[in-house]
Structure formats: structure tokens, C-alpha cells
Design a protein around this motif. Sequence first.
Motif, PDB file in Angstrom:
ATOM      1  N   CYS A   1     -53.079 -51.275  20.573  1.00  0.00           N
ATOM      2  CA  CYS A   1     -53.102 -52.624  20.954  1.00  0.00           C
ATOM      3  C   CYS A   1     -53.140 -52.529  22.642  1.00  0.00           C
ATOM      4  CB  CYS A   1     -51.996 -53.536  20.399  1.00  0.00           C
ATOM      5  SG  CYS A   1     -51.968 -54.985  21.154  1.00  0.00           S
TER       6      CYS A   1
ATOM      7  N   TYR B   1     -49.850 -54.745  23.778  1.00  0.00           N
ATOM      8  CA  TYR B   1     -48.684 -54.460  23.442  1.00  0.00           C
ATOM      9  C   TYR B   1     -48.356 -52.818  23.324  1.00  0.00           C
ATOM     10  CZ  TYR B   1     -43.876 -54.944  21.405  1.00  0.00           C
ATOM     11  OH  TYR B   1     -42.559 -54.907  20.920  1.00  0.00           O
TER      12      TYR B   1
ATOM     13  N   CYS C   1     -53.362 -58.082  16.046  1.00  0.00           N
ATOM     14  CA  CYS C   1     -52.113 -57.479  16.262  1.00  0.00           C
ATOM     15  C   CYS C   1     -51.116 -58.472  16.009  1.00  0.00           C
ATOM     16  CB  CYS C   1     -51.953 -56.868  17.421  1.00  0.00           C
ATOM     17  SG  CYS C   1     -50.385 -55.768  17.882  1.00  0.00           S
TER      18      CYS C   1
ATOM     19  N   CYS D   1     -48.677 -59.065  17.845  1.00  0.00           N
ATOM     20  CA  CYS D   1     -48.159 -59.587  19.201  1.00  0.00           C
ATOM     21  C   CYS D   1     -49.110 -60.950  19.585  1.00  0.00           C
ATOM     22  CB  CYS D   1     -48.260 -58.621  20.134  1.00  0.00           C
ATOM     23  SG  CYS D   1     -50.038 -58.236  20.857  1.00  0.00           S
TER      24      CYS D   1
ATOM     25  N   CYS E   1     -52.440 -60.490  19.787  1.00  0.00           N
ATOM     26  CA  CYS E   1     -53.797 -60.028  20.346  1.00  0.00           C
ATOM     27  C   CYS E   1     -54.896 -60.086  19.392  1.00  0.00           C
ATOM     28  CB  CYS E   1     -53.574 -58.477  20.905  1.00  0.00           C
ATOM     29  SG  CYS E   1     -54.986 -57.818  21.689  1.00  0.00           S
TER      30      CYS E   1
HETATM   31 ZN   LIG Z   1     -50.613 -56.269  20.049  1.00  0.00          ZN
END
Ligand SMILES: [Zn+2]
Length: 86
Positions: free
Chosen positions: A46, A49, A64, A66, A68
Motif C-alpha cells: 500500500c 500505509y 486497502c 486504510c 486507499c
Molecule cells: Zn493502505
Amino acid sequence: MVKNHCLAKSINDVAWSLFRRTLEYFAGKFNTTVVAVNPRMTSQKCSDYGAIVKKSLSTRTHKCNCGCDLQRDVNAAINILNLALM
Ligand SMILES: [Zn+2]
């Protein structure tokens, strides 16, 4: 000849070597730099992150936990740029 398994690696190595030398030549000519980066895991990692998000080659998006959400190649390009700037 690339279909010949015995010669394919050598031919590809020569092609990449010539490509790299050409880039380095023109970088010198235009007063800029070329940075070679190991592309390993750049499409799985990623770019926001740093977590590893496993995906098959047919999966074209990087999503992802996070948050993303990028096109797979854009994520890889950001990772490659970050490696080059380290
Ligand atoms: Zn991520």
C-alpha cells in the motif's frame, strides 16, 4: 527467440541492460539522474500505509483497509517513486 526458454532470460537481460544504459546516457545528456529501483512487491504494498495487500495479476485495483483505493499501476508507480526518493 524469447519463446526459447534457454535463451529467453539472456535476451531479456540484454534488452533491459540496453534500456537502462540508454536511460543513463540521456540522463547524462540532459543533466538529470536515473535511479534503478527493485520492483519487488511494489504492486502489493500500500502506497499510503505500507501494508502488504495480496492480489492476483488480474486484480486491477488496489484497495486497502486504510481506505486507499487506487488503480493497481498507480499504486505501484507511487511506491517506485518513493523508493527512488529514499
Ligand atoms: Zn493502505
